[in-house]
Design an enzyme around this catalytic site. Structure first.
Site, PDB file in Angstrom:
ATOM      1  N   GLU A  79       0.792  -1.055   0.108  1.00 35.20           N
ATOM      2  CA  GLU A  79       0.017  -0.001   0.213  1.00 35.20           C
ATOM      3  C   GLU A  79       0.928   1.355  -0.187  1.00 35.20           C
ATOM      4  O   GLU A  79       1.565   1.294   0.645  1.00 35.20           O
ATOM      5  CB  GLU A  79      -0.888   0.092   1.263  1.00 35.20           C
ATOM      6  N   ASP A 118      -2.399  12.533  -3.252  1.00 33.06           N
ATOM      7  CA  ASP A 118      -2.586  13.831  -3.374  1.00 33.06           C
ATOM      8  C   ASP A 118      -2.898  14.024  -4.793  1.00 33.06           C
ATOM      9  O   ASP A 118      -1.961  13.901  -5.654  1.00 33.06           O
ATOM     10  CB  ASP A 118      -1.408  14.349  -2.750  1.00 33.06           C
ATOM     11  N   LYS A 140      -2.554  22.503  -8.368  1.00 34.86           N
ATOM     12  CA  LYS A 140      -1.936  23.409  -9.163  1.00 34.86           C
ATOM     13  C   LYS A 140      -1.287  23.013 -10.393  1.00 34.86           C
ATOM     14  O   LYS A 140      -0.574  21.952 -10.144  1.00 34.86           O
ATOM     15  CB  LYS A 140      -0.956  24.427  -8.347  1.00 34.86           C
ATOM     16  N   ASP A 170     -11.041  10.397  -4.977  1.00 36.30           N
ATOM     17  CA  ASP A 170     -12.525  11.381  -5.044  1.00 36.30           C
ATOM     18  C   ASP A 170     -12.515  11.991  -6.341  1.00 36.30           C
ATOM     19  O   ASP A 170     -13.271  12.943  -6.403  1.00 36.30           O
ATOM     20  CB  ASP A 170     -12.642  11.691  -3.824  1.00 36.30           C
TER      21      ASP A 170
END
Length: 201
Positions: free
Chosen positions: A33, A108, A112, A144
């Site tokens: 993971e 993440d 930007k 998501d």
């Protein structure tokens, strides 16, 4: 156990860990993971699948230490938590073709544009993930962020992954799927989660 490595450490193949010695029989089914966060997936996985071994790499030392402590308290001998950057650690820890599955949940998105190069799923990392998996091995990717998911599926298919749902398509939740801590919040609120289940041919 917390493990760290210097960024410029050489890759020494003779020093790759003996995972069977570390995990016993569970070491024969080794999974990774990347980005464990608060550890909801790692802990749930280790409890649900004692016959499988999971190595979790978490870049934030505090989270890695907390997860390692939880695993030790619960006696989860099939879970090992390492602290560091997976892009540096993974090729130093795992032989090519040695992993049964790799789990990447909610990385993440680096919103930007100038930070896009920091995203985990770039061309180099995509090729590394493919190389570490055994034939038939699975990349379990969840996010998501729809835009990130669509960019990721294109890049991962381009490096050679086979999409189990069909080219460019997203997967449904598997019956035995273990949600991460963050994923539970999205599921509870009814927000969508974009899943990829990609296989090394």
């Amino acid at each position: 156990m917390i493990f760290s490595i210097e960024d410029d450490a050489p890759i020494v193949r003779d020093l790759l860990p003996d995972w069977r010695a570390r995990f016993g029989e569970a070491g024969g089914r080794l999974e990774l993971e990347i980005g464990c966060g608060h550890g909801g997936f790692a802990l749930g996985f280790a409890r649900a699948f004692p016959e499988r071994a999971l190595v979790g790499i978490e870049q934030r030392r505090k989270f890695a230490a907390e997860l390692a402590a939880k695993g030790a308290r619960h006696g989860l001998s099939n879970l090992l938590v390492l602290n560091g950057d997976a892009r540096l650690l993974a090729p130093r820890l795992f032989a090519a073709g040695s992993l049964a599955a790799i789990h990447v949940h909610f990385p993440d998105p680096w919103w930007k544009r100038r930070h896009h190069r920091r995203r985990l799923v770039d061309d180099r990392m995509s090729a590394l993930l493919l190389g570490l998996l055994a034939p038939g091995g699975v990349l379990d990717f969840r996010t998501d962020v729809e835009r990130y998911a669509r960019e990721a599926v294109v890049r991962l298919e381009e490096v050679g992954f086979r999409n189990a749902a069909g080219p460019g398509r997203f997967a449904e939740a598997a019956p035995d799927e273990i949600p991460s801590t963050r994923e539970r919040r999205y599921l509870a609120s009814g927000e969508p989660v974009w899943r990829l289940r990609l296989v090394k041919a």
